[in-house]
Design a protein around this motif. Structure first.
Motif, PDB file in Angstrom:
ATOM      1  N   LYS A  89       0.828  -1.205   0.000  1.00 58.05           N
ATOM      2  CA  LYS A  89       0.000   0.000   0.000  1.00 58.05           C
ATOM      3  C   LYS A  89       0.860   1.252   0.000  1.00 58.05           C
ATOM      4  CE  LYS A  89      -4.020  -1.823   2.496  1.00 58.05           C
ATOM      5  NZ  LYS A  89      -4.896  -1.617   3.684  1.00 58.05           N
ATOM      6  N   THR A 168      -8.801   1.849   3.280  1.00 56.86           N
ATOM      7  CA  THR A 168      -8.087   2.975   2.674  1.00 56.86           C
ATOM      8  C   THR A 168      -8.910   3.507   1.507  1.00 56.86           C
ATOM      9  OG1 THR A 168      -5.989   1.920   3.270  1.00 56.86           O
ATOM     10  CG2 THR A 168      -5.898   3.739   1.693  1.00 56.86           C
ATOM     11  N   GLU A 169      -9.381   4.753   1.619  1.00 58.69           N
ATOM     12  CA  GLU A 169     -10.377   5.274   0.688  1.00 58.69           C
ATOM     13  C   GLU A 169      -9.927   5.208  -0.760  1.00 58.69           C
ATOM     14  OE1 GLU A 169     -13.135   9.303   0.094  1.00 58.69           O
ATOM     15  OE2 GLU A 169     -11.906   9.040   1.885  1.00 58.69           O
ATOM     16  N   ARG A 170      -8.682   5.568  -1.022  1.00 62.08           N
ATOM     17  CA  ARG A 170      -8.229   5.613  -2.409  1.00 62.08           C
ATOM     18  C   ARG A 170      -8.062   4.216  -3.006  1.00 62.08           C
ATOM     19  NH1 ARG A 170      -3.650   5.781   0.619  1.00 62.08           N
ATOM     20  NH2 ARG A 170      -1.822   4.654  -0.165  1.00 62.08           N
ATOM     21  N   LEU A 171      -8.048   3.183  -2.179  1.00 64.70           N
ATOM     22  CA  LEU A 171      -7.814   1.820  -2.651  1.00 64.70           C
ATOM     23  C   LEU A 171      -9.033   0.918  -2.503  1.00 64.70           C
ATOM     24  CD1 LEU A 171      -4.292   1.240  -1.020  1.00 64.70           C
ATOM     25  CD2 LEU A 171      -4.766   1.872  -3.406  1.00 64.70           C
ATOM     26  N   ARG A 256      -8.722  -2.860  -9.191  1.00 62.66           N
ATOM     27  CA  ARG A 256      -7.769  -1.736  -9.189  1.00 62.66           C
ATOM     28  C   ARG A 256      -6.696  -1.884  -8.106  1.00 62.66           C
ATOM     29  NH1 ARG A 256     -12.281   3.156  -9.911  1.00 62.66           N
ATOM     30  NH2 ARG A 256     -13.165   2.351 -11.868  1.00 62.66           N
ATOM     31  N   ARG A 258      -3.292  -1.787  -6.293  1.00 61.58           N
ATOM     32  CA  ARG A 258      -2.241  -0.775  -6.446  1.00 61.58           C
ATOM     33  C   ARG A 258      -1.066  -1.305  -7.252  1.00 61.58           C
ATOM     34  NH1 ARG A 258       2.480   0.575  -3.639  1.00 61.58           N
ATOM     35  NH2 ARG A 258       3.064   2.781  -3.848  1.00 61.58           N
TER      36      ARG A 258
END
Length: 351
Positions: A89, A168-171, A256, A258
């Motif tokens: 991450k 984790t918001e973006r992930l 999606r 990372r």
């Protein structure tokens, strides 16, 4: 008989520490827990929960931490047992391989983790490294008393899909995949086990809980290991549950991710979910071979006895069998002061 302390700061650490507690009890030891922050109020079977002052008086032989930190002023060897796999991450110097100068021993999960930590130990000298496997996964390879079978029962022969997402918001896949998952559940061709990271929003929890019914069940954190045993395929994102699931040599569909790898079936468009699930359930031989190779690099231990190895490693450290430790670095002083401030303790360290 000796006293041992289990330390955690998040609820998801409880399934990590539970097998370790059971192994300590089996060896005749007394086990206590000190849970802070998100783990506060959590309980383990047969384990007495205590606080700061009781932990100071306990003077445990060792403190096993499933958090990024451990109170440095408590007596006993400070042992890191990790709260997850390295799922990249963050960059290594900020993520899984960050050394904070708090631990005496790192009990690593497999070669992919052991090699980097062993190199850091040789360079820095103030901690030791022993590859033990991860206590959380012991139940994956033991008789679970029918828990996984009970979770599969409502599927009535249908494939079982487990969904687990990071907070984790973006992930996180949870907000993006909700419509596609809801549609697949409504279709009824597959049976879903749904879980979310404890730090996810209450609104997200409510939406996913509402999907439970004839074609889906919501899984609490304490049931996740049984759910992993029960499921045929995992749908996730950049969560450490991906690695946990792959250790069983089962396929994973990631949204999606990372850093997508060839042992994952990664996708960007939620509409692709049914197609990717079909491919995962087909278990293509070449893809399954990649999964096996990766799984064996991160966690080759499949005997369900990682907890016993963790205890043995701590014993070896305390007996001097791993060699002397250098002094903790001065760079750790600020972190130690911050821990004291957060916990409101300015007394002496207990050694």
């Amino acid at each position: 008989m000796a006293d041992y302390l289990l330390f955690a700061t998040e609820r998801y650490a409880l399934p990590i520490l539970a097998p370790l507690a059971a192994a300590l009890h089996a060896q005749g030891h007394r086990v206590f827990s000190w849970f802070e922050d998100g783990a506060a109020g959590g309980q383990l079977d047969g384990v007495t929960g205590i606080g700061l002052q009781q932990a100071l008086a306990l003077r445990p032989r060792a403190v096993f931490s499933a958090a990024n930190w451990v109170p440095p002023f408590i007596a006993g060897a400070k042992v890191q047992v990790f709260h997850g796999f390295n799922v990249r991450k963050r960059e290594d110097n900020r993520g899984h391989f960050r050394v904070r100068g708090l631990f005496d021993l790192y009990c690593t999960q497999g070669p992919a983790t052991t090699a980097p930590f062993a190199a850091l130990a040789r360079e820095q000298g103030h901690f030791k490294v022993v590859e033990t496997g991860w206590p959380k996964l012991d139940p994956l390879f033991q008789d679970d008393g029918g828990q996984a079978a009970a979770l599969r029962l409502p599927a009535a022969g249908r494939p079982v899909v487990l969904f687990g997402s990071t907070f984790t918001e973006r992930l996180s896949a949870a907000p993006h995949l909700y419509p596609a998952i809801a549609a697949d559940i409504a279709a009824g061709q597959r049976y879903w086990l749904l879980t979310l990271h404890p730090k996810c929003s209450e609104e997200l929890f409510a939406r996913y809980r509402a999907l439970a019914g004839a074609n889906a069940c919501f899984i609490e954190p304490e049931q996740v290991v049984a759910a992993q045993r029960a499921a045929d395929v995992l749908v996730s994102d950049t969560s450490s549950i991906v690695s946990e699931f792959l250790v069983q040599h089962k396929p994973v569909v990631t949204f999606r991710n990372r850093v997508p790898e060839d042992y994952m079936l990664d996708f960007n468009d939620p509409a692709q979910l049914p197609r990717l699930l079909g491919r995962a359930l087909a278990r293509e031989p070449e893809h399954m071979a990649r999964i096996t190779a990766y799984a064996d690099s991160i966690h080759p231990w499949r005997d369900g006895r990682s907890s016993q190895r963790v205890i043995a490693a701590a014993d070896a450290l305390l007996a001097g069998e791993l060699g002397p430790l250098a002094r903790k670095p001065l760079s750790a002083c600020l972190r130690r002061l911050q821990i004291r401030k957060d916990l409101g303790y300015w007394g002496r360290s207990i050694g």
